[in-house]
Motif scaffolding. Structure first.
Motif, PDB file in Angstrom:
ATOM      1  N   ALA A 182       8.616   0.191  10.003  1.00  9.90           N
ATOM      2  CA  ALA A 182       7.853   1.015   9.240  1.00  9.90           C
ATOM      3  C   ALA A 182       8.492   2.405   8.980  1.00  9.90           C
ATOM      4  O   ALA A 182       8.389   3.394   9.681  1.00  9.90           O
ATOM      5  N   GLY A 183       8.810   2.547   7.721  1.00 11.92           N
ATOM      6  CA  GLY A 183       9.420   3.656   7.293  1.00 11.92           C
ATOM      7  C   GLY A 183       8.367   4.823   6.875  1.00 11.92           C
ATOM      8  O   GLY A 183       7.302   4.598   6.608  1.00 11.92           O
ATOM      9  N   GLN A 184       8.950   6.074   6.528  1.00  8.35           N
ATOM     10  CA  GLN A 184       8.131   7.057   5.976  1.00  8.35           C
ATOM     11  C   GLN A 184       7.402   6.683   4.584  1.00  8.35           C
ATOM     12  O   GLN A 184       5.987   7.109   4.383  1.00  8.35           O
ATOM     13  N   LYS A 185       8.245   6.225   3.609  1.00  2.00           N
ATOM     14  CA  LYS A 185       7.894   5.899   2.328  1.00  2.00           C
ATOM     15  C   LYS A 185       7.788   4.626   2.040  1.00  2.00           C
ATOM     16  O   LYS A 185       7.244   4.269   0.687  1.00  2.00           O
ATOM     17  N   SER A 186       8.312   3.907   2.891  1.00  2.15           N
ATOM     18  CA  SER A 186       8.334   2.273   2.546  1.00  2.15           C
ATOM     19  C   SER A 186       8.611   1.364   3.498  1.00  2.15           C
ATOM     20  O   SER A 186       9.024   2.167   4.743  1.00  2.15           O
ATOM     21  N   LEU A 187       8.418   0.192   3.530  1.00  2.00           N
ATOM     22  CA  LEU A 187       8.997  -0.423   4.774  1.00  2.00           C
ATOM     23  C   LEU A 187      10.320  -0.558   4.678  1.00  2.00           C
ATOM     24  O   LEU A 187      10.884  -0.720   3.489  1.00  2.00           O
ATOM     25  N   GLN A 188      11.054  -0.386   5.921  1.00  2.00           N
ATOM     26  CA  GLN A 188      12.521  -0.544   5.933  1.00  2.00           C
ATOM     27  C   GLN A 188      13.141  -1.672   6.266  1.00  2.00           C
ATOM     28  O   GLN A 188      12.749  -2.253   7.523  1.00  2.00           O
ATOM     29  N   ILE A 189      13.861  -2.441   5.598  1.00  2.00           N
ATOM     30  CA  ILE A 189      14.600  -3.796   5.849  1.00  2.00           C
ATOM     31  C   ILE A 189      15.776  -3.494   5.502  1.00  2.00           C
ATOM     32  O   ILE A 189      16.008  -3.353   4.410  1.00  2.00           O
ATOM     33  N   GLU A 190      16.676  -3.738   6.506  1.00  2.00           N
ATOM     34  CA  GLU A 190      18.162  -3.546   6.078  1.00  2.00           C
ATOM     35  C   GLU A 190      18.908  -4.472   7.056  1.00  2.00           C
ATOM     36  O   GLU A 190      19.006  -4.346   8.214  1.00  2.00           O
ATOM     37  N   PRO A 191      19.927  -5.367   6.579  1.00  2.00           N
ATOM     38  CA  PRO A 191      20.674  -5.914   7.016  1.00  2.00           C
ATOM     39  C   PRO A 191      21.904  -5.193   7.721  1.00  2.00           C
ATOM     40  O   PRO A 191      22.444  -4.178   6.875  1.00  2.00           O
ATOM     41  N   LYS A 204       0.792  -1.201  -0.125  1.00  2.00           N
ATOM     42  CA  LYS A 204      -0.058   0.003   0.037  1.00  2.00           C
ATOM     43  C   LYS A 204       0.849   1.191   0.021  1.00  2.00           C
ATOM     44  O   LYS A 204       0.374   2.344  -0.259  1.00  2.00           O
ATOM     45  N   TYR A 205       2.048   1.053   0.607  1.00  2.00           N
ATOM     46  CA  TYR A 205       3.014   2.193   0.283  1.00  2.00           C
ATOM     47  C   TYR A 205       3.233   2.891  -1.234  1.00  2.00           C
ATOM     48  O   TYR A 205       3.299   4.129  -1.613  1.00  2.00           O
ATOM     49  N   LYS A 206       2.878   1.858  -2.324  1.00  2.00           N
ATOM     50  CA  LYS A 206       2.923   2.085  -3.491  1.00  2.00           C
ATOM     51  C   LYS A 206       1.714   2.909  -3.873  1.00  2.00           C
ATOM     52  O   LYS A 206       1.910   4.031  -4.708  1.00  2.00           O
ATOM     53  N   GLU A 207       0.510   2.709  -3.139  1.00  4.80           N
ATOM     54  CA  GLU A 207      -0.729   3.549  -3.497  1.00  4.80           C
ATOM     55  C   GLU A 207      -0.398   5.102  -3.289  1.00  4.80           C
ATOM     56  O   GLU A 207      -0.509   5.758  -3.801  1.00  4.80           O
ATOM     57  N   VAL A 208       0.148   5.115  -2.103  1.00  2.00           N
ATOM     58  CA  VAL A 208       0.501   6.491  -1.324  1.00  2.00           C
ATOM     59  C   VAL A 208       1.582   7.251  -2.362  1.00  2.00           C
ATOM     60  O   VAL A 208       1.264   8.546  -2.823  1.00  2.00           O
ATOM     61  N   ALA A 209       2.503   6.398  -2.946  1.00  2.00           N
ATOM     62  CA  ALA A 209       3.388   7.132  -3.526  1.00  2.00           C
ATOM     63  C   ALA A 209       3.140   7.405  -4.866  1.00  2.00           C
ATOM     64  O   ALA A 209       3.349   8.526  -5.779  1.00  2.00           O
ATOM     65  N   ILE A 232      -2.048  13.793   1.723  1.00  3.68           N
ATOM     66  CA  ILE A 232      -1.152  12.676   1.505  1.00  3.68           C
ATOM     67  C   ILE A 232      -0.369  12.308   2.664  1.00  3.68           C
ATOM     68  O   ILE A 232      -0.219  11.107   2.887  1.00  3.68           O
ATOM     69  N   GLU A 233       0.339  13.215   3.316  1.00  2.00           N
ATOM     70  CA  GLU A 233       1.020  12.928   4.500  1.00  2.00           C
ATOM     71  C   GLU A 233       0.384  12.250   5.294  1.00  2.00           C
ATOM     72  O   GLU A 233       0.790  11.358   6.211  1.00  2.00           O
ATOM     73  N   ALA A 234      -0.967  12.717   5.815  1.00  2.00           N
ATOM     74  CA  ALA A 234      -1.938  12.203   6.647  1.00  2.00           C
ATOM     75  C   ALA A 234      -2.069  10.706   6.183  1.00  2.00           C
ATOM     76  O   ALA A 234      -2.130   9.736   7.091  1.00  2.00           O
ATOM     77  N   GLN A 235      -2.461  10.490   4.874  1.00  2.00           N
ATOM     78  CA  GLN A 235      -2.549   9.022   4.646  1.00  2.00           C
ATOM     79  C   GLN A 235      -1.378   8.110   4.833  1.00  2.00           C
ATOM     80  O   GLN A 235      -1.273   6.948   5.295  1.00  2.00           O
ATOM     81  N   ARG A 236       0.000   8.700   4.456  1.00  2.00           N
ATOM     82  CA  ARG A 236       1.180   8.094   4.710  1.00  2.00           C
ATOM     83  C   ARG A 236       1.267   7.651   6.275  1.00  2.00           C
ATOM     84  O   ARG A 236       1.901   6.723   6.298  1.00  2.00           O
ATOM     85  N   ALA A 237       1.046   8.831   7.247  1.00  2.00           N
ATOM     86  CA  ALA A 237       1.186   8.653   8.623  1.00  2.00           C
ATOM     87  C   ALA A 237       0.391   7.297   9.001  1.00  2.00           C
ATOM     88  O   ALA A 237       0.631   6.658   9.745  1.00  2.00           O
ATOM     89  N   GLN A 238      -0.974   7.318   8.537  1.00  2.00           N
ATOM     90  CA  GLN A 238      -1.935   6.225   8.821  1.00  2.00           C
ATOM     91  C   GLN A 238      -1.189   4.937   8.523  1.00  2.00           C
ATOM     92  O   GLN A 238      -1.452   4.035   9.171  1.00  2.00           O
ATOM     93  N   LEU A 239      -0.603   4.787   7.238  1.00  2.00           N
ATOM     94  CA  LEU A 239      -0.338   3.446   6.540  1.00  2.00           C
ATOM     95  C   LEU A 239       0.823   3.183   7.534  1.00  2.00           C
ATOM     96  O   LEU A 239       1.168   1.855   7.960  1.00  2.00           O
ATOM     97  N   ARG A 240       1.687   4.100   7.998  1.00  2.00           N
ATOM     98  CA  ARG A 240       2.879   3.908   8.789  1.00  2.00           C
ATOM     99  C   ARG A 240       2.196   3.245  10.024  1.00  2.00           C
ATOM    100  O   ARG A 240       3.027   2.384  10.724  1.00  2.00           O
ATOM    101  N   ARG A 241       1.438   3.740  10.671  1.00  2.00           N
ATOM    102  CA  ARG A 241       0.990   3.458  11.981  1.00  2.00           C
ATOM    103  C   ARG A 241       0.452   1.951  11.888  1.00  2.00           C
ATOM    104  O   ARG A 241       0.546   1.129  12.780  1.00  2.00           O
ATOM    105  N   ASP A 242      -0.183   1.817  10.865  1.00  2.00           N
ATOM    106  CA  ASP A 242      -0.818   0.325  10.319  1.00  2.00           C
ATOM    107  C   ASP A 242       0.341  -0.769  10.371  1.00  2.00           C
ATOM    108  O   ASP A 242       0.058  -1.848  10.847  1.00  2.00           O
ATOM    109  N   VAL A 243       1.125  -0.289   9.570  1.00  2.00           N
ATOM    110  CA  VAL A 243       2.569  -1.216   9.297  1.00  2.00           C
ATOM    111  C   VAL A 243       3.226  -1.476  10.610  1.00  2.00           C
ATOM    112  O   VAL A 243       3.551  -2.701  11.012  1.00  2.00           O
TER     113      VAL A 243
END
Length: 597
Positions: A463-472, A196-201, A414-425
């Motif tokens: 949960a990042g601002q614009k995507s899920l953050q996965i980093e080794p 869903k990050y893609k939808e916001v983007a 848009i930032e509100a939608q992104r913030a809500q998604l970030r909370r959901d993630v």
């Protein structure tokens, strides 16, 4: 597991693989020239062929080159309980066709007519769909996740710059969202939520593009303002409601054209009758005046006149006079009779026309009433077409309104939608905390077996601002070798977790480029780790290596001989390399060698 790769060209180095550790080694021969190197031995080409046989695009692929396109390459691999072993074949000349044996694309209800052991030719999309379903257990809709993207983590290609960054394996231009969506699936996270990050983007990108368009003198008029478009939409809705009412109340009148023609004929006949009546009434009036003017002309005045003139008429003359007067009286009576008969005839015609006019008027009223209550089929079609046109116009206005609304919506929305998604993630990650901890511990364990306790290693998932953050992470001074081992541990972690939970295949393949710049001790430990992990997990690890790298790893305790796949690859000019001959691959991708053999 990948079991065997071979080709229709006998010069090709046929290879068979087994469970656990598999090492494909490239040797440098004594008769090789100074300009030769093991970069042309075919190690990377082996991985390219794996991808080719597992459904990659043929465009620009090694197998589609002029020297190889007529060679059919084949791969045997373990499949499922119903089909323990499957052979897949493909050539560059017919790259859109995948040959499979047995016919794994056969549905269960087709077994009555076809033997499940028969071979079949299927399309590349069909083959990729089967890979998604059988190797990755992807069923139904899985937005953002594809079998081809997932395979890129299992078989990284140097031509796709897959060794630049752990999280991006498909290509260097792959978006962070696409990459993390596929990784989240392998880790058992909610990939649909991550996607869903893609939808916001996309919404943000649309807003940016619309802002640019609004500044254009021409395109700006195409978008418009929400206020104007809302008014136009309301008018269009009213018009549509009116047309719908007309269509709903419309009654098709059979023989509409005939009735309309009859009505026109009646109208014309009524006009003609009115004209005839006018003429007859004028004639009747003239006749009545003539009757009034016609009287009995008397001749008795003649005798007194003659008497006054002292003229005596003889008896013969008087007798003649009487005869003339009688004739005159007869003529007058006959004329009056004739005029009266003419008037009566005219009155008769007027009466007949009045009756006809009354009958025609009744018929005309009946026809007009029927026509007013309905219409012709052509008229209904015109109404329906007008309704469809107006509906299409409304749809266009709605799209323009949405575009204008998107344009006028503030960045804060848009930032509100992104913030809500970030909370959901974040909430979802919290609920899957135990799963995430297992992945972190597994990655840390693998890194510690390579580096010991001298370097901290962990896997960060947030949960990042614009995507899920996965980093080794492996604590380091930023050296390339440690970065490569970070990819090694990351891929092994993904493969093991996905295999344990039936979301991924049981093999992992690494190219020799992964070990470039890696200390010999870490190479030895990484290969030994792959050996122990695949043995305990019932998996398979295939790595291509240069012989000198493997020799250096021996000095640190690695005993690789039983895991080396025969035959060795060499850089011999005439018959060395994977394909058994030297050729120029001009359609190479970035990072691929110019010459391949």
């Amino acid at each position: 597991m990948l079991r065997k790769i071979y080709a229709s060209d006998i010069r090709f180095k046929r290879m068979e693989f087994h469970p656990g550790l598999n090492l494909v080694v490239a040797n440098k021969t004594t008769d090789s020239r100074d300009t030769d190197s093991r970069n042309s031995a075919g190690k990377s080409s082996l991985l390219e062929l794996f991808h080719f046989l597992l459904g990659s695009r043929p465009s620009g692929h090694l197998a589609a080159s002029k020297a190889l396109k007529n060679i059919t390459f084949s791969l045997e691999l373990d499949w499922n309980r119903a089909y323990p072993r499957v052979a897949v074949s493909r050539s560059g000349a017919r790259a859109d066709v995948i040959g499979v044996t047995p016919n794994i694309a056969l549905r269960q209800d087709e077994f009555l007519f076809d033997s499940p052991s028969d071979s079949a030719n299927i399309s590349v999309p069909q083959w990729n769909a089967l890979i998604e379903e059988q190797l990755f257990n992807l069923r139904g809709d899985h937005p953002g996740v594809s079998g081809r993207s997932l395979l890129s983590f299992y078989i990284r290609r140097v031509g796709s710059n897959a060794f630049n960054e752990a999280i991006r394996a498909s290509h260097s231009r792959q978006s962070q969202i696409d990459a993390t969506t596929n990784v989240s699936y392998l880790l058992g996270l909610d990939s649909e939520l991550v996607n869903k990050y893609k939808e916001v983007a996309q919404r943000e990108n649309a807003r940016t593009q619309l802002q640019k368009a609004a500044k254009d003198p021409t395109l700006g008029r195409l978008v418009g303002s929400t206020a104007d478009l809302r008014g136009q939409m309301n008018l269009a809705i009213q018009r549509i409601e009116q047309l719908r009412t007309q269509v709903a109340n419309f009654r098709v009148v059979p023989e509409y054209a005939r009735l309309a023609s009859e009505a026109d004929t009646i109208t014309q006949r009524l006009r003609d009758l009115a004209n005839l009546d006018s003429i007859d009434r004028a004639n009747a009036e003239d006749l009545r005046r003539s009757v009034e003017e016609t009287s009995d002309t008397s001749s008795e005045y003649l005798a007194p006149a003659f008497d006054e003139l002292s003229i005596t008429l003889p008896e013969l003359v008087l007798r003649r006079y009487d005869e003339v007067r009688a004739f005159h009286d007869t003529v007058v009576r006959n004329r009056r009779k004739y005029l009266t008969e003419e008037i009566q005839e005219i009155d008769g015609r007027l009466h007949a026309r009045a009756a006809e006019r009354e009958s025609l008027g009744a018929r005309q009223s009946e026809i007009l009433r029927e026509l007013n209550e309905g219409g012709a089929l052509e008229s209904l079609t015109v109404l329906q077409q007008a309704l469809a046109t107006e509906q299409s116009r409304l749809d266009t206005l709605k799209h323009r309104f949405e575009a204008a609304e998107t344009l006028e919506s503030s960045k804060l929305q848009i930032e509100a939608q992104r913030a809500q998604l970030r909370r959901d993630v974040s909430q979802d990650l919290s609920e899957r905390n135990a799963r995430i901890d297992r992945a972190i511990r597994l990655f840390s364990t693998y890194a510690q077996q390579i580096y010991g306790d001298m370097r901290d290693a962990w896997l960060s998932i947030s949960a990042g601002q614009k995507s899920l953050q996965i980093e080794p992470h492996i604590a380091s001074d930023g050296s390339r070798g440690i970065g490569q081992m970070k990819i090694f541990c990351f891929d092994l972690t993904l493969a093991v977790i996905a295999h344990r939970e039936n979301r991924g295949p049981d093999f992992l393949v690494h190219d020799s480029h992964l070990f470039d710049g890696v200390d010999e001790r870490q190479v030895a430990r990484a290969l030994d780790l792959a050996r122990t992990v695949t043995a305990s997990e019932g998996m398979q690890y295939i790595a291509t290596l240069n012989s000198d790298v493997l020799d250096n790893a021996r000095s640190y305790g690695l005993e690789p001989d039983e895991y080396i796949i025969r035959p060795h690859l060499t850089d011999a000019f005439n018959d060395g390399g994977l394909f058994g001959f030297r050729f120029d691959f001009s359609n190479r991708t970035s990072g691929s060698p110019k010459g391949a053999s």
